[in-house]
Design an enzyme around this catalytic site. Structure first.
Site, PDB file in Angstrom:
ATOM      1  N   ASP A 178      -7.085   7.406  -5.359  1.00  0.00           N
ATOM      2  CA  ASP A 178      -5.454   8.290  -4.989  1.00  0.00           C
ATOM      3  C   ASP A 178      -5.967  10.165  -4.420  1.00  0.00           C
ATOM      4  OD1 ASP A 178      -5.435   6.409  -6.772  1.00  0.00           O
ATOM      5  OD2 ASP A 178      -3.572   7.542  -7.893  1.00  0.00           O
ATOM      6  N   ASP A 199      -5.545   4.243  -2.289  1.00  0.00           N
ATOM      7  CA  ASP A 199      -4.622   3.982  -2.904  1.00  0.00           C
ATOM      8  C   ASP A 199      -3.434   5.203  -2.533  1.00  0.00           C
ATOM      9  OD1 ASP A 199      -3.111   3.205  -5.746  1.00  0.00           O
ATOM     10  OD2 ASP A 199      -4.512   2.497  -7.202  1.00  0.00           O
ATOM     11  N   ASP A 200      -2.460   5.493  -3.695  1.00  0.00           N
ATOM     12  CA  ASP A 200      -1.176   6.138  -2.906  1.00  0.00           C
ATOM     13  C   ASP A 200      -1.873   7.716  -2.434  1.00  0.00           C
ATOM     14  OD1 ASP A 200       0.703   4.820  -4.206  1.00  0.00           O
ATOM     15  OD2 ASP A 200      -0.162   4.905  -6.634  1.00  0.00           O
ATOM     16  N   HIS A 221      -1.994   3.470   0.455  1.00  0.00           N
ATOM     17  CA  HIS A 221      -0.628   2.514  -0.511  1.00  0.00           C
ATOM     18  C   HIS A 221       0.646   3.378   0.090  1.00  0.00           C
ATOM     19  CE1 HIS A 221      -3.186   0.458  -3.235  1.00  0.00           C
ATOM     20  NE2 HIS A 221      -3.557   0.370  -2.250  1.00  0.00           N
ATOM     21  N   ARG A 252       7.007   5.289  -0.633  1.00  0.00           N
ATOM     22  CA  ARG A 252       7.647   4.465  -2.157  1.00  0.00           C
ATOM     23  C   ARG A 252       8.469   4.687  -2.948  1.00  0.00           C
ATOM     24  NH1 ARG A 252       2.895   1.155  -4.222  1.00  0.00           N
ATOM     25  NH2 ARG A 252       3.973  -1.142  -5.023  1.00  0.00           N
ATOM     26  N   LYS A 254       8.501   3.748  -7.194  1.00  0.00           N
ATOM     27  CA  LYS A 254       7.815   2.465  -8.283  1.00  0.00           C
ATOM     28  C   LYS A 254       7.864   2.883  -9.393  1.00  0.00           C
ATOM     29  CE  LYS A 254       3.043   3.668  -6.710  1.00  0.00           C
ATOM     30  NZ  LYS A 254       2.159   3.486  -7.318  1.00  0.00           N
TER      31      LYS A 254
END
Ligand SMILES: *[C@@H]1O[C@H](CO)[C@@H](O)[C@H](O)[C@H]1NC(C)=O
Ligand SMILES: *[C@@H]1O[C@H](CO)[C@@H](O)[C@H](O)[C@H]1NC(C)=O
Ligand SMILES: *[C@@H]1O[C@H](CO)[C@@H](O)[C@H](O)[C@H]1NC(C)=O
Ligand SMILES: *[C@@H]1O[C@H](CO)[C@@H](O)[C@H](O)[C@H]1NC(C)=O
Ligand SMILES: *[C@@H]1O[C@H](CO)[C@@H](O)[C@H](O)[C@H]1NC(C)=O
Length: 359
Positions: A178, A199-200, A221, A252, A254
Site C-alpha cells: 500500500d 495494492d491501494d 489497486h 474505489r 469498499k
C-alpha cells in the site's frame, strides 16, 4: 613539553564543549547516531548507511518545531520483523521533514513472496506517522516489505512530492505494498506523489478532511476509501487531478457488509485520468472482504454524498474489466458527472437509486 600537553588538553576539552561539536551530534551518519539526535531541534540524517537487520528507527517524541533533513540513501537490511512492526516511526508537533535528497530503501524485494501481509515470510511495515503534524517534502521510498506509509492519529500533516517505488526486481511479487494508509486522521494533504506499488495507492480507513491531489498511481489497486470495517468513519475526502495507470481499479470505495457503526460520507473525485485498468474503472461495493467480494452487499456502513466529476480514460486492452460497477445495499446521494471510461464491459449499478449518470 608539559605546557604544550596542558594546552593540547585544554584545546581538546574546549572542542568537545564547542557549539560545532553539539551541532555534529545532531547529524547522524550511522544507525547508532540517530538516538543521540532526538533532543535536537535541527536533525540531519545523512546517508549512506545501513540500518542493521531487525533494528527500527525511532523518531518519536521529537521537540515541537523540529526540522529533519534526510540526505543520501539509508538502507534497511532485511530481517524478520513482522507486520506489527514499523521500520520507522515519527511523531511530534509541527515537524518539518525535508527528504528531497533522501532515499529510504526497505530491501523489499528480499521479502517479497507474493503473499504480502497474508502469509509467507515476516514483513514489517515501513514508515508510521503517528501523532504527527507538520510536513514531509520530497522523500523517496524504495522497496517497502509491505505497507509503505501508515498515517495514524495525525492532524494537520502535508506530504508533498513523495515518491514510493515498489517495483523492485519483480513488480508482481510485492503484494500489499500500500502507498498511504490513513486511519483516525484529520486535515491531511498528500500532493505531488508518485506511487508505484501493488495494492491501494491511497486507502482511507477512517478520518476527515483528507485531500489527495495531483498524484500518480501505477500498478496497484486504485485510489480507495476503505476497506470500511465496524466503527470506521470516513467523512470528507477529496481526490483531485490524479492519474491511475496499469492498476486493478482507479476509483474505489469498499465496505464490509457487516461494518456496523461505520460510514462513508462526502467523498469527491474530480478530474481523474486512467489507463490500463484491469478490473473496474469505478467500483463502489458494500460486499468487500479481504478474501474477495461476496456478491452479497450489506448496508451496515452507509455510503452517502459521493461526487464523481470528470472521470475518464480506458481499461486495459483485452480486459474483461467493467467500466463502472456499483453493488450497494445502503447508498444514497451519488452525483456523477462526465464519466467517460472506455474499453470495458458495460456498467452494472445495483442498489443505488436514483442511478447516477454513467451507470
Ligand atoms: C536497495 O537495497 C538493496 C539491498 O537490500 C539493494 O540490492 C538495491 O540495489 C538497493 N536499491 C537501490 C536503488 O539503492
Ligand atoms: C500517539 O498517541 C496515542 C494517544 O495519546 C498514544 O497511545 C500513542 O502511544 C502515541 N504514539 C506515538 C508513536 O507517539
Ligand atoms: C466535504 O469534505 C470536504 C473536504 O474533503 C470539506 O471541505 C467540505 O466542507 C465537506 N462538506 C460538508 C458538507 O461537510
Ligand atoms: C464481518 O464479515 C467478515 C467477512 O465476512 C467476517 O470475517 C467478520 O468476522 C464479520 N464481523 C463480524 C463482527 O461479524
Ligand atoms: C442504512 O444505514 C443507516 C444508518 O446507519 C441505518 O439506520 C439503516 O438501517 C441502514 N439501512 C440498511 C438497509 O442497512
Amino acid at each position: 613539553m608539559r605546557i604544550s600537553a596542558i594546552v593540547a588538553a585544554l584545546v581538546a576539552t574546549t572542542a568537545i564543549a564547542s557549539p560545532i561539536e553539539k551541532r555534529a551530534a545532531c547529524t547522524a551518519t550511522s544507525y547508532d547516531g540517530i538516538a543521540g539526535t532526538k533532543s535536537c531541534s535541527a536533525i540531519v540524517i545523512q546517508g549512506p548507511f545501513t540500518v542493521p537487520a531487525n533494528k527500527k528507527v525511532d523518531l518519536t517524541g521529537l521537540k515541537a518545531g523540529t526540522t529533519i533533513k534526510i540526505t543520501g540513501t539509508i538502507t534497511f537490511a532485511k530481517g524478520n520483523l513482522g507486520k506489527n512492526d514499523d521500520l520507522v516511526t515519527i511523531s511530534g508537533t509541527n515537524i518539518k521533514i525535508d527528504g528531497s535528497n533522501g532515499i529510504l530503501n526497505g530491501s523489499g524485494p528480499k521479502y517479497w513472496d507474493g503473499k504480502g501481509g497474508n502469509g509467507g515470510v515476516n514483513k514489517p511495515k515501513f514508515v508510521r506517522l503517528s501523532n504527527l503534524s507538520g510536513s514531509i517534502t520530497g522523500l523517496t521510498i524504495l522497496g517497502s516489505p509491505v505497507h509503505t506509509f501508515s498515517i495514524n492519529n495525525c492532524k494537520g500533516l502535508t506530504l508533498t512530492g513523495v515518491t514510493i517505488d515498489n517495483r523492485g526486481t519483480n513488480y508482481a511479487l510485492g503484494h500489499n505494498t500500500d502507498g498511504f494508509d490513513i486511519g483516525g486522521s484529520k486535515d491531511i494533504t498528500i500532493t505531488g506523489a508518485k506511487v508505484y506499488n501493488n495494492d491501494d495507492c491511497l486507502a482511507v480507513n477512517s478520518g476527515s478532511n483528507i485531500a489527495f491531489t495531483d498524484n500518480l498511481c501505477d500498478g496497484g489497486h486504485g485510489i480507495s476509501i476503505g476497506s470500511i470495517k465496524a466503527g470506521q468513519i470516513v467523512d470528507g475526502v477529496s481526490v483531485t487531478r490524479c492519474t491511475v495507470t496499469n492498476s486493478d481499479n482507479a476509483v474505489r470505495i469498499k465496505a464490509y457488509a457487516n461494518a456496523t457503526g461505520g460510514k462513508v460520507n462526502n467523498v469527491t473525485y474530480t478530474d481523474i485520468t486512467m489507463s490500463g485498468i484491469q478490473k473496474y474503472g469505478i467500483i463502489i461495493q458494500q460486499d468487500y472482504t479481504n478474501d474477495g467480494a461476496t456478491g452479497k452487499p450489506g448496508g451496515a456502513a452507509p455510503i452517502t454524498n459521493v461526487n464523481l466529476n470528470n472521470i475518464h480514460g480506458s481499461m486495459a486492452k483485452g480486459t474483461k474489466g467493467k467500466d463502472v460497477y456499483i453493488l450497494c445495499a445502503n447508498c444514497s446521494k451519488f452525483n456523477f458527472q462526465k464519466i467517460a471510461i472506455t474499453g470495458g464491459t458495460a456498467p452494472t449499478c445495483t442498489g443505488i437509486s436514483p442511478k447516477p449518470s454513467g451507470c
